[in-house]
Design a protein around this motif. Sequence first.
Motif, PDB file in Angstrom:
ATOM      1  N   GLN A   1     -10.071 -82.345  57.908  1.00 51.23           N
ATOM      2  CA  GLN A   1      -9.727 -83.741  58.159  1.00 51.23           C
ATOM      3  C   GLN A   1      -8.967 -84.281  56.959  1.00 51.23           C
ATOM      4  O   GLN A   1      -9.334 -84.025  55.812  1.00 51.23           O
ATOM      5  N   PHE A   2      -7.917 -85.032  57.222  1.00 49.67           N
ATOM      6  CA  PHE A   2      -7.118 -85.619  56.158  1.00 49.67           C
ATOM      7  C   PHE A   2      -7.000 -87.120  56.397  1.00 49.67           C
ATOM      8  O   PHE A   2      -6.961 -87.562  57.545  1.00 49.67           O
ATOM      9  N   LYS A   3      -6.936 -87.887  55.314  1.00 52.85           N
ATOM     10  CA  LYS A   3      -6.738 -89.329  55.410  1.00 52.85           C
ATOM     11  C   LYS A   3      -5.535 -89.721  54.576  1.00 52.85           C
ATOM     12  O   LYS A   3      -5.345 -89.206  53.478  1.00 52.85           O
ATOM     13  N   LEU A   4      -4.744 -90.628  55.121  1.00 56.75           N
ATOM     14  CA  LEU A   4      -3.595 -91.149  54.400  1.00 56.75           C
ATOM     15  C   LEU A   4      -4.013 -92.457  53.736  1.00 56.75           C
ATOM     16  O   LEU A   4      -4.300 -93.441  54.410  1.00 56.75           O
ATOM     17  N   VAL A   5      -4.086 -92.448  52.413  1.00 56.26           N
ATOM     18  CA  VAL A   5      -4.443 -93.627  51.640  1.00 56.26           C
ATOM     19  C   VAL A   5      -3.237 -93.995  50.786  1.00 56.26           C
ATOM     20  O   VAL A   5      -2.715 -93.154  50.052  1.00 56.26           O
ATOM     21  N   ILE A   6      -2.809 -95.240  50.885  1.00 65.30           N
ATOM     22  CA  ILE A   6      -1.651 -95.701  50.127  1.00 65.30           C
ATOM     23  C   ILE A   6      -2.103 -96.750  49.126  1.00 65.30           C
ATOM     24  O   ILE A   6      -2.678 -97.769  49.504  1.00 65.30           O
ATOM     25  N   ASN A   7      -1.836 -96.493  47.850  1.00 63.78           N
ATOM     26  CA  ASN A   7      -2.161 -97.438  46.789  1.00 63.78           C
ATOM     27  C   ASN A   7      -0.913 -98.283  46.532  1.00 63.78           C
ATOM     28  O   ASN A   7       0.046 -97.827  45.918  1.00 63.78           O
ATOM     29  N   LEU A   8      -0.930 -99.506  47.033  1.00 57.53           N
ATOM     30  CA  LEU A   8       0.242-100.374  46.948  1.00 57.53           C
ATOM     31  C   LEU A   8       0.521-100.841  45.530  1.00 57.53           C
ATOM     32  O   LEU A   8       1.675-101.037  45.153  1.00 57.53           O
ATOM     33  N   LYS A   9      -0.518-100.995  44.728  1.00 55.67           N
ATOM     34  CA  LYS A   9      -0.325-101.404  43.330  1.00 55.67           C
ATOM     35  C   LYS A   9       0.435-100.319  42.572  1.00 55.67           C
ATOM     36  O   LYS A   9       1.380-100.597  41.822  1.00 55.67           O
ATOM     37  N   THR A  10       0.047 -99.068  42.768  1.00 51.16           N
ATOM     38  CA  THR A  10       0.737 -97.957  42.112  1.00 51.16           C
ATOM     39  C   THR A  10       2.154 -97.812  42.647  1.00 51.16           C
ATOM     40  O   THR A  10       3.094 -97.574  41.876  1.00 51.16           O
TER      41      THR A  10
ATOM     42  N   ARG B   1       4.059-100.144  43.788  1.00 50.69           N
ATOM     43  CA  ARG B   1       4.849-101.227  43.193  1.00 50.69           C
ATOM     44  C   ARG B   1       5.192-100.895  41.741  1.00 50.69           C
ATOM     45  O   ARG B   1       6.325-101.095  41.299  1.00 50.69           O
ATOM     46  N   ALA B   2       4.237-100.359  40.997  1.00 48.70           N
ATOM     47  CA  ALA B   2       4.478-100.007  39.594  1.00 48.70           C
ATOM     48  C   ALA B   2       5.540 -98.921  39.460  1.00 48.70           C
ATOM     49  O   ALA B   2       6.281 -98.882  38.478  1.00 48.70           O
ATOM     50  N   LEU B   3       5.630 -98.039  40.465  1.00 50.07           N
ATOM     51  CA  LEU B   3       6.624 -96.968  40.451  1.00 50.07           C
ATOM     52  C   LEU B   3       7.926 -97.373  41.145  1.00 50.07           C
ATOM     53  O   LEU B   3       8.831 -96.562  41.294  1.00 50.07           O
ATOM     54  N   ALA B   4       7.990 -98.623  41.569  1.00 53.57           N
ATOM     55  CA  ALA B   4       9.167 -99.170  42.261  1.00 53.57           C
ATOM     56  C   ALA B   4       9.484 -98.382  43.534  1.00 53.57           C
ATOM     57  O   ALA B   4      10.640 -98.110  43.845  1.00 53.57           O
ATOM     58  N   LEU B   5       8.444 -98.013  44.271  1.00 51.24           N
ATOM     59  CA  LEU B   5       8.613 -97.282  45.523  1.00 51.24           C
ATOM     60  C   LEU B   5       8.605 -98.251  46.699  1.00 51.24           C
ATOM     61  O   LEU B   5       7.827 -99.204  46.714  1.00 51.24           O
ATOM     62  N   THR B   6       9.438 -98.011  47.665  1.00 53.45           N
ATOM     63  CA  THR B   6       9.421 -98.766  48.907  1.00 53.45           C
ATOM     64  C   THR B   6       8.797 -97.878  49.973  1.00 53.45           C
ATOM     65  O   THR B   6       9.293 -96.787  50.242  1.00 53.45           O
TER      66      THR B   6
ATOM     67  N   LEU C   1       0.587-108.806  57.640  1.00 53.73           N
ATOM     68  CA  LEU C   1       1.008-108.740  56.241  1.00 53.73           C
ATOM     69  C   LEU C   1       2.343-108.022  56.098  1.00 53.73           C
ATOM     70  O   LEU C   1       3.198-108.436  55.319  1.00 53.73           O
ATOM     71  N   ILE C   2       2.525-106.970  56.861  1.00 54.98           N
ATOM     72  CA  ILE C   2       3.789-106.234  56.788  1.00 54.98           C
ATOM     73  C   ILE C   2       4.937-107.116  57.260  1.00 54.98           C
ATOM     74  O   ILE C   2       5.976-107.200  56.624  1.00 54.98           O
ATOM     75  N   HIS C   3       4.740-107.809  58.357  1.00 57.28           N
ATOM     76  CA  HIS C   3       5.817-108.620  58.909  1.00 57.28           C
ATOM     77  C   HIS C   3       6.120-109.843  58.049  1.00 57.28           C
ATOM     78  O   HIS C   3       7.204-110.404  58.124  1.00 57.28           O
ATOM     79  N   ARG C   4       5.199-110.247  57.214  1.00 55.55           N
ATOM     80  CA  ARG C   4       5.463-111.344  56.262  1.00 55.55           C
ATOM     81  C   ARG C   4       6.055-110.793  54.976  1.00 55.55           C
ATOM     82  O   ARG C   4       6.158-111.489  53.989  1.00 55.55           O
ATOM     83  N   ASN C   5       6.414-109.492  54.970  1.00 56.86           N
ATOM     84  CA  ASN C   5       7.037-108.827  53.820  1.00 56.86           C
ATOM     85  C   ASN C   5       6.163-108.818  52.577  1.00 56.86           C
ATOM     86  O   ASN C   5       6.645-108.760  51.470  1.00 56.86           O
ATOM     87  N   LYS C   6       4.860-108.813  52.756  1.00 54.56           N
ATOM     88  CA  LYS C   6       3.962-108.721  51.611  1.00 54.56           C
ATOM     89  C   LYS C   6       3.972-107.326  51.034  1.00 54.56           C
ATOM     90  O   LYS C   6       3.613-107.127  49.907  1.00 54.56           O
ATOM     91  N   PHE C   7       4.363-106.310  51.848  1.00 54.70           N
ATOM     92  CA  PHE C   7       4.326-104.935  51.374  1.00 54.70           C
ATOM     93  C   PHE C   7       5.685-104.395  51.018  1.00 54.70           C
ATOM     94  O   PHE C   7       5.850-103.215  50.833  1.00 54.70           O
ATOM     95  N   VAL C   8       6.675-105.260  50.931  1.00 56.04           N
ATOM     96  CA  VAL C   8       7.977-104.800  50.466  1.00 56.04           C
ATOM     97  C   VAL C   8       7.886-104.663  48.973  1.00 56.04           C
ATOM     98  O   VAL C   8       7.604-105.607  48.245  1.00 56.04           O
ATOM     99  N   ILE C   9       8.102-103.471  48.484  1.00 61.32           N
ATOM    100  CA  ILE C   9       7.881-103.170  47.068  1.00 61.32           C
ATOM    101  C   ILE C   9       9.204-102.955  46.387  1.00 61.32           C
ATOM    102  O   ILE C   9      10.089-102.326  46.849  1.00 61.32           O
TER     103      ILE C   9
END
Length: 89
Positions: free
Chosen positions: A28-37, A39-44, A81-89
Amino acid sequence: MEAVLIEYVDKILRGAKPADLPIEQPTQFKLVINLKTARALALTIPESILLQADKLVRESDYAREGNRELGEKGSDQCNALIHRNKFVI
C-alpha cells in the motif's frame, strides 16, 4: 510497516544474518504532499496531483499536534482551497 521493521530488528539482534531474511515489499502506498516544503523549494504542484493526494500537510498543520488527514480524495474542502488558489506555490 513498523511491525515488520521491529520483527527484522528483533531477528537480527537475536543473531540472524540480514542476508538470510526475506525481503518484503509494501502493498500500500500513500501520496502525502508537504505544501510548506513545496513552497520553500518554489515548486508548483498541479491541481490534478493535489486532488489525488491522500494527505496534504499545510503550514497551519505545524501549529497543531499531529496532522489532520483529508477524508476522501478530492474532498470539498480541498477543492475549495485549490480553486481559491491557496495552493499555487
